[in-house]
Design a protein around this motif. Structure first.
Motif, mmCIF file in Angstrom:
data_model
loop_
_atom_site.group_PDB
_atom_site.id
_atom_site.type_symbol
_atom_site.label_atom_id
_atom_site.label_comp_id
_atom_site.label_asym_id
_atom_site.label_seq_id
_atom_site.Cartn_x
_atom_site.Cartn_y
_atom_site.Cartn_z
ATOM 1 N N GLY A 13 0.801 -1.222 0.000
ATOM 2 C CA GLY A 13 0.000 0.000 0.000
ATOM 3 C C GLY A 13 0.828 1.263 0.000
ATOM 4 O O GLY A 13 0.378 2.317 0.454
ATOM 5 N N ALA A 14 2.044 1.178 -0.534
ATOM 6 C CA ALA A 14 2.959 2.330 -0.525
ATOM 7 C C ALA A 14 2.544 3.403 -1.527
ATOM 8 O O ALA A 14 2.859 4.581 -1.368
ATOM 9 C CB ALA A 14 4.373 1.861 -0.849
ATOM 10 N N GLY A 15 1.819 2.962 -2.556
ATOM 11 C CA GLY A 15 1.430 3.885 -3.615
ATOM 12 C C GLY A 15 2.101 3.567 -4.951
ATOM 13 O O GLY A 15 2.139 4.420 -5.835
ATOM 14 N N ARG A 16 2.588 2.368 -5.132
ATOM 15 C CA ARG A 16 3.230 1.999 -6.418
ATOM 16 C C ARG A 16 2.260 2.172 -7.589
ATOM 17 O O ARG A 16 2.584 2.801 -8.578
ATOM 18 C CB ARG A 16 3.717 0.539 -6.400
ATOM 19 C CG ARG A 16 4.814 0.223 -5.436
ATOM 20 C CD ARG A 16 5.242 -1.238 -5.548
ATOM 21 N NE ARG A 16 4.149 -2.181 -5.431
ATOM 22 C CZ ARG A 16 3.568 -2.534 -4.278
ATOM 23 N NH1 ARG A 16 3.988 -2.013 -3.148
ATOM 24 N NH2 ARG A 16 2.575 -3.398 -4.255
ATOM 25 N N SER A 17 1.073 1.569 -7.443
ATOM 26 C CA SER A 17 0.119 1.637 -8.562
ATOM 27 C C SER A 17 -0.340 3.072 -8.789
ATOM 28 O O SER A 17 -0.487 3.514 -9.940
ATOM 29 C CB SER A 17 -1.087 0.739 -8.278
ATOM 30 O OG SER A 17 -0.664 -0.586 -8.065
ATOM 31 N N THR A 18 -0.539 3.787 -7.706
ATOM 32 C CA THR A 18 -0.960 5.193 -7.807
ATOM 33 C C THR A 18 0.081 6.006 -8.561
ATOM 34 O O THR A 18 -0.233 6.735 -9.508
ATOM 35 C CB THR A 18 -1.160 5.765 -6.380
ATOM 36 O OG1 THR A 18 -2.190 5.011 -5.731
ATOM 37 C CG2 THR A 18 -1.524 7.225 -6.396
ATOM 38 N N GLN A 42 -2.553 -8.644 -8.712
ATOM 39 C CA GLN A 42 -3.810 -8.003 -8.297
ATOM 40 C C GLN A 42 -4.632 -7.550 -9.496
ATOM 41 O O GLN A 42 -5.831 -7.351 -9.397
ATOM 42 C CB GLN A 42 -3.522 -6.798 -7.390
ATOM 43 C CG GLN A 42 -3.088 -7.194 -6.003
ATOM 44 C CD GLN A 42 -2.981 -5.979 -5.081
ATOM 45 O OE1 GLN A 42 -3.921 -5.615 -4.392
ATOM 46 N NE2 GLN A 42 -1.818 -5.365 -5.061
ATOM 47 N N ASN A 174 6.137 9.159 -0.372
ATOM 48 C CA ASN A 174 4.706 9.324 -0.651
ATOM 49 C C ASN A 174 3.960 9.467 0.677
ATOM 50 O O ASN A 174 4.467 9.090 1.724
ATOM 51 C CB ASN A 174 4.186 8.115 -1.431
ATOM 52 C CG ASN A 174 2.719 8.279 -1.838
ATOM 53 O OD1 ASN A 174 2.232 9.404 -2.001
ATOM 54 N ND2 ASN A 174 2.009 7.180 -2.006
ATOM 55 N N LEU A 175 2.776 10.024 0.577
ATOM 56 C CA LEU A 175 1.903 10.167 1.745
ATOM 57 C C LEU A 175 2.513 11.088 2.799
ATOM 58 O O LEU A 175 2.382 10.849 3.998
ATOM 59 C CB LEU A 175 1.593 8.785 2.354
ATOM 60 C CG LEU A 175 0.765 7.846 1.471
ATOM 61 C CD1 LEU A 175 0.902 6.395 1.915
ATOM 62 C CD2 LEU A 175 -0.716 8.255 1.488
ATOM 63 N N HIS A 204 2.377 14.390 -1.486
ATOM 64 C CA HIS A 204 1.617 14.597 -0.249
ATOM 65 C C HIS A 204 0.445 13.627 -0.136
ATOM 66 O O HIS A 204 -0.082 13.154 -1.142
ATOM 67 C CB HIS A 204 1.083 16.031 -0.204
ATOM 68 C CG HIS A 204 2.162 17.059 -0.056
ATOM 69 N ND1 HIS A 204 2.942 17.488 -1.104
ATOM 70 C CD2 HIS A 204 2.586 17.736 1.040
ATOM 71 C CE1 HIS A 204 3.811 18.390 -0.679
ATOM 72 N NE2 HIS A 204 3.623 18.564 0.630
ATOM 73 N N ARG A 205 0.062 13.369 1.087
ATOM 74 C CA ARG A 205 -1.198 12.650 1.323
ATOM 75 C C ARG A 205 -2.321 13.601 0.916
ATOM 76 O O ARG A 205 -2.367 14.737 1.385
ATOM 77 C CB ARG A 205 -1.317 12.299 2.809
ATOM 78 C CG ARG A 205 -2.546 11.524 3.177
ATOM 79 C CD ARG A 205 -2.605 11.301 4.678
ATOM 80 N NE ARG A 205 -1.570 10.402 5.153
ATOM 81 C CZ ARG A 205 -1.680 9.079 5.179
ATOM 82 N NH1 ARG A 205 -2.790 8.508 4.764
ATOM 83 N NH2 ARG A 205 -0.700 8.333 5.621
ATOM 84 N N ASP A 206 -3.159 13.168 0.008
ATOM 85 C CA ASP A 206 -4.171 14.072 -0.537
ATOM 86 C C ASP A 206 -5.431 13.276 -0.874
ATOM 87 O O ASP A 206 -5.362 12.267 -1.589
ATOM 88 C CB ASP A 206 -3.600 14.736 -1.808
ATOM 89 C CG ASP A 206 -4.516 15.805 -2.381
ATOM 90 O OD1 ASP A 206 -5.683 15.898 -1.963
ATOM 91 O OD2 ASP A 206 -4.059 16.557 -3.269
#
Ligand SMILES: Nc1ncnc2c1ncn2[C@@H]1O[C@H](COP(=O)(O)OP(=O)(O)OP(=O)(O)O)[C@@H](O)[C@H]1O
Ligand SMILES: [Mg+2]
Length: 264
Positions: A13-18, A42, A174-175, A204-206
């Motif tokens: 959930g680190a944000g790789r896909s994002t 996934q 990230n985040l 940023h966390r957004d």
């Protein structure tokens, strides 16, 4: 020649896909040739690029890998050609990993065979490290982009990420949340440990990220002007500099000294 950019992390959930999807959409928005390869069972990145239905077949689907990639390449509403993972099972994922490990040039050969425009940046989304496929895709990459969530887990697993990528990972925090002193302290620690390998951009966390995901739209289309959208613009500029061929000697040579030219 293609430029292979593998996006990895050691935290779930680190944000790789994002990061992969929004960075790709940002490049496509600027008319830069780009494609996404999903090496995560996934099979979900299509949704972030605007696809309404799950991709049934993809590079990890039994019977497809490692051949037949052209047949599963598809356009997305975000204008980013996608090689999805497709529906798969554990034995197929394992045999794909075995193939990649044994045939280190196989990934690039398969991508070259697609006939994508010269200079296309192929962003590779991966499963969380340690993972055989992610590690092979990182080894084959011109640039390894490590996503480090600014959380205690992100900090704790950062060392594993650096080791798994043999020190090649350029890391993007990230985040991040400027209004939290714990978050600021963690960011400081992550930067101190990463040194020159920390990308001079943070995401940023957004809430705009979750909203864009829910709408199946990229930040550049759905939330232009949001903090996260601006962060992705900055990350894209950094990536452009980091992967730009400088002297006609080819992308591999250009990216060999990526760290030196990446705004450090
Ligand atoms: N900068 C951000 N701001 C807000 N939410 C974010 C941000 N980055 C990621 N998220 C959210 O965190 C969650 C995990 O992100 P994502 O799926 O991209 O991570 P991942 O590393 O690909 O995870 P997985 O291990 O499941 O593959 C998602 O719900 C996403 O919307
Ligand atoms: Mg993911």
């Amino acid at each position: 020649m293609l430029t292979l950019i593998t996006v990895v992390s050691s935290a779930g959930g680190a944000g790789r896909s994002t990061v992969t999807a929004h960075l790709a959409a940002q490049l496509a928005h600027g008319a830069y040739p780009v494609a996404v390869l999903e090496l995560d069972a996934q099979n979900s990145i299509g949704a972030l690029l605007g696809l309404r239905e799950t991709c049934k077949t993809g590079v990890l689907t039994p019977g497809v890998a490692p051949d037949g990639w052209r047949a599963v390449l598809r356009e997305t509403p975000e204008g980013v050609p996608l090689l999805p993972a497709g529906r798969t099972d554990a034995p197929s994922v394992a045999s794909f990993g075995q193939w990649l490990r044994q045939d280190t040039g196989g990934l690039r050969r398969q991508l070259d065979a697609l006939g994508l425009p010269a200079g296309t940046r192929v962003l590779v989304d991966t499963q969380r490290l340690p993972d055989v496929i992610a590690q092979a895709a990182a080894a084959a990459a011109d640039l390894v982009l490590g996503v480090v969530p600014v959380t205690t887990t992100g900090y704790v697993t950062q060392a594993d990420l650096m080791t798994a990528c043999a020190g090649r990972a350029q890391m993007v925090p990230n985040l991040t949340a400027s209004n939290s002193s714990l978050n600021n302290d963690l960011l400081h620690l992550i930067r101190a440990r990463g040194g020159d390998a920390i990308v001079p951009v943070r995401i940023h966390r957004d809430d705009a990220v979750g909203m864009a995901a829910a709408n199946g739209q990229s930040l550049v289309r759905a939330a232009q002007g949001s903090q996260a959208a601006l962060d992705i613009v900055h990350l894209e500029s950094w990536l452009q500099r980091a992967t730009a061929p400088d002297d006609g000697a080819g992308t591999a040579a250009a990216t060999a000294n990526v760290r030196a030219r990446a705004g450090k």
